[in-house]
Design an enzyme around this catalytic site. Structure first.
Site, PDB file in Angstrom:
ATOM      1  N   THR A   1      41.981 -17.060   5.013  1.00  0.00           N
ATOM      2  CA  THR A   1      41.720 -16.286   6.514  1.00  0.00           C
ATOM      3  C   THR A   1      42.261 -14.806   5.937  1.00  0.00           C
ATOM      4  OG1 THR A   1      41.142 -15.404   7.944  1.00  0.00           O
ATOM      5  CG2 THR A   1      42.725 -17.141   7.932  1.00  0.00           C
ATOM      6  N   ASP A   2      41.314 -13.699   6.209  1.00  0.00           N
ATOM      7  CA  ASP A   2      42.179 -12.357   6.063  1.00  0.00           C
ATOM      8  C   ASP A   2      43.050 -11.855   7.178  1.00  0.00           C
ATOM      9  OD1 ASP A   2      39.917 -12.185   8.074  1.00  0.00           O
ATOM     10  OD2 ASP A   2      39.816 -10.207   6.612  1.00  0.00           O
ATOM     11  N   GLU A   3      42.464 -13.066   8.269  1.00  0.00           N
ATOM     12  CA  GLU A   3      43.208 -12.852  10.304  1.00  0.00           C
ATOM     13  C   GLU A   3      45.003 -13.440   9.997  1.00  0.00           C
ATOM     14  OE1 GLU A   3      40.880 -14.080  12.709  1.00  0.00           O
ATOM     15  OE2 GLU A   3      39.039 -14.252  11.702  1.00  0.00           O
TER      16      GLU A   3
ATOM     17  N   LYS B   1      46.645 -21.144  10.708  1.00  0.00           N
ATOM     18  CA  LYS B   1      46.578 -20.645   8.811  1.00  0.00           C
ATOM     19  C   LYS B   1      47.236 -19.827   8.353  1.00  0.00           C
ATOM     20  CE  LYS B   1      42.790 -21.792   7.180  1.00  0.00           C
ATOM     21  NZ  LYS B   1      42.679 -22.616   6.938  1.00  0.00           N
TER      22      LYS B   1
ATOM     23  N   TYR C   1      44.978 -19.130  16.111  1.00  0.00           N
ATOM     24  CA  TYR C   1      44.269 -19.789  14.826  1.00  0.00           C
ATOM     25  C   TYR C   1      44.646 -18.852  13.777  1.00  0.00           C
ATOM     26  CZ  TYR C   1      40.596 -18.940  11.532  1.00  0.00           C
ATOM     27  OH  TYR C   1      40.389 -19.369   9.622  1.00  0.00           O
TER      28      TYR C   1
HETATM   29  P1  NAD Z   1      33.772 -24.010  10.294  1.00  0.00           P
HETATM   30  O1  NAD Z   1      34.250 -24.531  11.438  1.00  0.00           O
HETATM   31  O2  NAD Z   1      32.266 -24.331  10.416  1.00  0.00           O
HETATM   32  O3  NAD Z   1      33.922 -26.024   9.550  1.00  0.00           O
HETATM   33  C1  NAD Z   1      35.251 -26.934   9.194  1.00  0.00           C
HETATM   34  C2  NAD Z   1      34.946 -27.958   9.045  1.00  0.00           C
HETATM   35  O4  NAD Z   1      36.073 -28.919   9.130  1.00  0.00           O
HETATM   36  C3  NAD Z   1      33.424 -29.082  10.130  1.00  0.00           C
HETATM   37  O5  NAD Z   1      32.816 -29.964   8.809  1.00  0.00           O
HETATM   38  C4  NAD Z   1      34.876 -30.015  11.239  1.00  0.00           C
HETATM   39  O6  NAD Z   1      33.868 -30.657  11.341  1.00  0.00           O
HETATM   40  C5  NAD Z   1      35.667 -30.370   9.898  1.00  0.00           C
HETATM   41  N1  NAD Z   1      36.932 -30.286  10.361  1.00  0.00           N
HETATM   42  C6  NAD Z   1      37.677 -30.317  11.420  1.00  0.00           C
HETATM   43  N2  NAD Z   1      38.695 -30.808  11.670  1.00  0.00           N
HETATM   44  C7  NAD Z   1      38.651 -31.977  10.601  1.00  0.00           C
HETATM   45  C8  NAD Z   1      40.066 -32.558  10.200  1.00  0.00           C
HETATM   46  N3  NAD Z   1      41.103 -32.710  11.384  1.00  0.00           N
HETATM   47  N4  NAD Z   1      39.679 -33.472   9.151  1.00  0.00           N
HETATM   48  C9  NAD Z   1      38.462 -33.549   8.418  1.00  0.00           C
HETATM   49  N5  NAD Z   1      37.979 -32.415   8.778  1.00  0.00           N
HETATM   50  C10 NAD Z   1      37.767 -31.435   9.982  1.00  0.00           C
HETATM   51  O7  NAD Z   1      34.489 -23.551   9.515  1.00  0.00           O
HETATM   52  P2  NAD Z   1      34.379 -22.285   8.103  1.00  0.00           P
HETATM   53  O8  NAD Z   1      34.096 -21.599   8.492  1.00  0.00           O
HETATM   54  O9  NAD Z   1      33.178 -23.816   7.404  1.00  0.00           O
HETATM   55  O10 NAD Z   1      35.720 -22.624   7.593  1.00  0.00           O
HETATM   56  C11 NAD Z   1      36.146 -23.074   6.293  1.00  0.00           C
HETATM   57  C12 NAD Z   1      37.393 -22.777   5.858  1.00  0.00           C
HETATM   58  O11 NAD Z   1      37.103 -21.580   5.824  1.00  0.00           O
HETATM   59  C13 NAD Z   1      38.759 -22.594   7.083  1.00  0.00           C
HETATM   60  O12 NAD Z   1      39.536 -22.890   6.164  1.00  0.00           O
HETATM   61  C14 NAD Z   1      38.644 -21.104   7.379  1.00  0.00           C
HETATM   62  O13 NAD Z   1      40.080 -20.979   8.267  1.00  0.00           O
HETATM   63  C15 NAD Z   1      38.204 -20.358   6.337  1.00  0.00           C
HETATM   64  N6  NAD Z   1      37.491 -19.255   6.302  1.00  0.00           N
HETATM   65  C16 NAD Z   1      36.925 -19.304   7.610  1.00  0.00           C
HETATM   66  C17 NAD Z   1      36.563 -18.004   7.359  1.00  0.00           C
HETATM   67  C18 NAD Z   1      34.775 -17.529   8.134  1.00  0.00           C
HETATM   68  O14 NAD Z   1      34.041 -16.577   8.244  1.00  0.00           O
HETATM   69  N7  NAD Z   1      33.976 -18.268   8.580  1.00  0.00           N
HETATM   70  C19 NAD Z   1      36.509 -17.101   6.413  1.00  0.00           C
HETATM   71  C20 NAD Z   1      37.553 -17.045   5.587  1.00  0.00           C
HETATM   72  C21 NAD Z   1      38.273 -18.309   6.282  1.00  0.00           C
HETATM   73  P1  TYD Z   2      34.194 -14.115  15.439  1.00  0.00           P
HETATM   74  O1  TYD Z   2      32.369 -14.603  14.792  1.00  0.00           O
HETATM   75  O2  TYD Z   2      34.880 -14.949  16.118  1.00  0.00           O
HETATM   76  O3  TYD Z   2      34.776 -13.901  14.202  1.00  0.00           O
HETATM   77  P2  TYD Z   2      36.367 -13.650  13.681  1.00  0.00           P
HETATM   78  O4  TYD Z   2      37.128 -13.530  15.555  1.00  0.00           O
HETATM   79  O5  TYD Z   2      37.012 -14.997  13.673  1.00  0.00           O
HETATM   80  O6  TYD Z   2      36.168 -12.270  13.444  1.00  0.00           O
HETATM   81  O7  TYD Z   2      33.884 -12.461  16.222  1.00  0.00           O
HETATM   82  C1  TYD Z   2      33.484 -11.312  15.354  1.00  0.00           C
HETATM   83  C2  TYD Z   2      34.064 -10.436  16.329  1.00  0.00           C
HETATM   84  O8  TYD Z   2      32.893 -10.093  17.462  1.00  0.00           O
HETATM   85  C3  TYD Z   2      35.011 -10.351  16.971  1.00  0.00           C
HETATM   86  O9  TYD Z   2      36.073  -8.516  17.148  1.00  0.00           O
HETATM   87  C4  TYD Z   2      35.370 -10.726  18.519  1.00  0.00           C
HETATM   88  C5  TYD Z   2      33.582 -10.696  18.367  1.00  0.00           C
HETATM   89  N1  TYD Z   2      32.637 -11.268  19.507  1.00  0.00           N
HETATM   90  C6  TYD Z   2      32.030 -10.579  20.600  1.00  0.00           C
HETATM   91  O10 TYD Z   2      32.265  -9.175  20.795  1.00  0.00           O
HETATM   92  N2  TYD Z   2      31.283 -10.911  21.591  1.00  0.00           N
HETATM   93  C7  TYD Z   2      31.545 -12.726  21.228  1.00  0.00           C
HETATM   94  O11 TYD Z   2      30.843 -13.492  21.509  1.00  0.00           O
HETATM   95  C8  TYD Z   2      31.964 -13.630  20.279  1.00  0.00           C
HETATM   96  C9  TYD Z   2      32.271 -14.987  20.096  1.00  0.00           C
HETATM   97  C10 TYD Z   2      32.738 -12.124  18.912  1.00  0.00           C
END
Ligand code: NAD
Ligand code: TYD
Length: 351
Positions: free
Chosen positions: A132-134, A161, A157
């Site tokens: 992630t970019d975070e 990461k 988080y």
């Molecule tokens: P998500 O929370 O929707 O899914 C995570 C999946 O991992 C779930 O299916 C869960 O059951 C599985 N999981 C969790 N713990 C586990 C374990 N111990 N063993 C096996 N499986 C396990 O997450 P996402 O949003 O799909 O993110 C996927 C990846 O992409 C993550 O690594 C996240 O850091 C990265 N990412 C997410 C975003 C975003 O905006 N969602 C952006 C950039 C990077």
């Molecule tokens: P989120 O979807 O949790 O992603 P991330 O924290 O990984 O960027 O949140 C996106 C943005 O929205 C973040 O600045 C937090 C804000 N947010 C709210 O204002 N209200 C909410 O209920 C949630 C879940 C997030």
């Protein structure tokens, strides 16, 4: 089968899109999806491909080293696409140790098992870590994260990461494990669990419930449609250089309040509600602890080296996403029954 690929976390949001893309696009690859099925993992996300001949699901924990080793022994993986993680910042604030266990310990277990399985011959093997970019921390009002930006994670988080990214690079430098990494901005699209901002607000607008905006809603995120993320992963997996990191993002920055207003506008029109009706639901609530102000990605390396570009404009991606949630309300009801109710209560009603 020309390759056997392990996808971890394939039942989650991004993992399910990635699994679908690989199963459909590469019929000669065998895809094994390893997922613990936490609250965020849902096999419904993969219903359309579950019977595909080149797809197999295995339930298990990436942090269980002997189990992960046995997976490598059994399947002889050629590649790993590592998506499994605990992914929600608010949950990491409430329970940081779970994030260390899955994101750090789980990643190191996978690296160790891959190294043991591949140490004799690393040729044509790839361990791709999805991040992630975070990890880069928080930007002021100007500038972008590049691949050279120093890590400065500020939530449990992002710290977990960042730590996993460091371990992936350590295995590359120390053991020559063939790795690739990408760091992506915020994703949105179908199958996004409704604890995250966009699906949470879509669900609450449908039910005319309050739309919780943290602080003043001025925090900025750079949103990318999930299918554009997985198309970038596909490209990097096949064409990216070993040992390299690629930033992925859409140059699509929105403050939370403007994004939620755009959602309200589109949903009022789709639901034939009075213009401005859903905006009335906006409710400012206590800010997230340590809330990062702004994320914005410079993805020029990926565009320059591999020719990737996002395919969708945000308004169109958002419209497609809303349509999907409106057509899949049973999915929403299913994932929000049970433990989600406790989470929602604790996160939003203790304020
Ligand atoms: P998500 O929370 O929707 O899914 C995570 C999946 O991992 C779930 O299916 C869960 O059951 C599985 N999981 C969790 N713990 C586990 C374990 N111990 N063993 C096996 N499986 C396990 O997450 P996402 O949003 O799909 O993110 C996927 C990846 O992409 C993550 O690594 C996240 O850091 C990265 N990412 C997410 C975003 C975003 O905006 N969602 C952006 C950039 C990077
Ligand atoms: P989120 O979807 O949790 O992603 P991330 O924290 O990984 O960027 O949140 C996106 C943005 O929205 C973040 O600045 C937090 C804000 N947010 C709210 O204002 N209200 C909410 O209920 C949630 C879940 C997030």
């Amino acid at each position: 089968m020309s390759k056997t690929i392990l996808i971890t976390g394939g039942a989650g949001f991004i993992g399910s899109h990635l699994t679908r893309l690989f199963v459909k696009k590469y019929p000669d690859y065998k895809i094994v999806n390893l997922d613990k099925l936490t609250y965020a993992g849902n096999l419904e996300n993969l219903r359309d491909i579950e019977g595909a001949p080149n797809y197999q699901f295995v339930k298990g924990d990436i942090a269980d080293l002997s189990f992960v080793r046995s997976m490598f022994e059994q399947h002889h993986f050629d590649g790993v696409l590592h998506c499994a993680a605990e992914s929600h910042v608010d949950r990491s604030i409430a329970n940081p140790l779970e994030f260390v266990q899955t994101n750090v310990v789980g990643t190191v277990c996978l690296l160790q098992a891959a190294f043991e399985a591949w140490s004799e011959n690393m040729e044509d093997k790839i361990f791709y870590h999805i991040s992630t970019d975070e990890v880069y921390g928080s930007l002021g009002t100007e500038g972008f994260f590049t691949e050279k930006t120093a890590y400065d994670p500020r939530s449990p988080y992002s710290a977990s990461k960042a730590s996993s990214d460091h371990f992936v690079r350590a295995f590359y430098h120390t053991y020559k494990l063939p790795v690739k990494l990408s760091n992506c901005s915020n994703n949105y699209g179908p199958f996004h669990f409704p604890e995250k901002l966009i699906p949470l607000c879509i669900m609450n607008i449908i039910h005319r419930r309050p739309l919780p905006i943290y602080g003043k809603g001025e925090n900025v995120r750079d949103w990318l449609y999930v299918e554009d993320h997985v198309s970038a992963i596909d490209l990097i997996f096949h064409k990216g250089k070993l040992g390299e990191t690629y930033n992925i993002g859409g140059h699509n920055e929105w403050s939370n309040i403007n994004l939620v207003k755009e959602l309200c506008r589109q949903m009022d029109s789709k639901l034939s509600r009075k213009s401005g009706e859903s905006e009335q639901l906006i409710t400012y609530v206590k800010d997230r602890a340590g809330h990062d102000l702004r994320y914005a990605i410079d993805s020029s390396k990926l565009t320059r080296d591999l020719g990737w570009k996002p395919s969708l404009q945000f308004e169109e991606g958002l419209s497609r996403t809303i349509d999907w949630y409106l057509q899949n309300q049973t999915w929403l009801e299913d994932v929000t029954s049970g433990s989600y109710q406790n989470y929602y209560q604790q996160q939003y009603h203790r304020r």
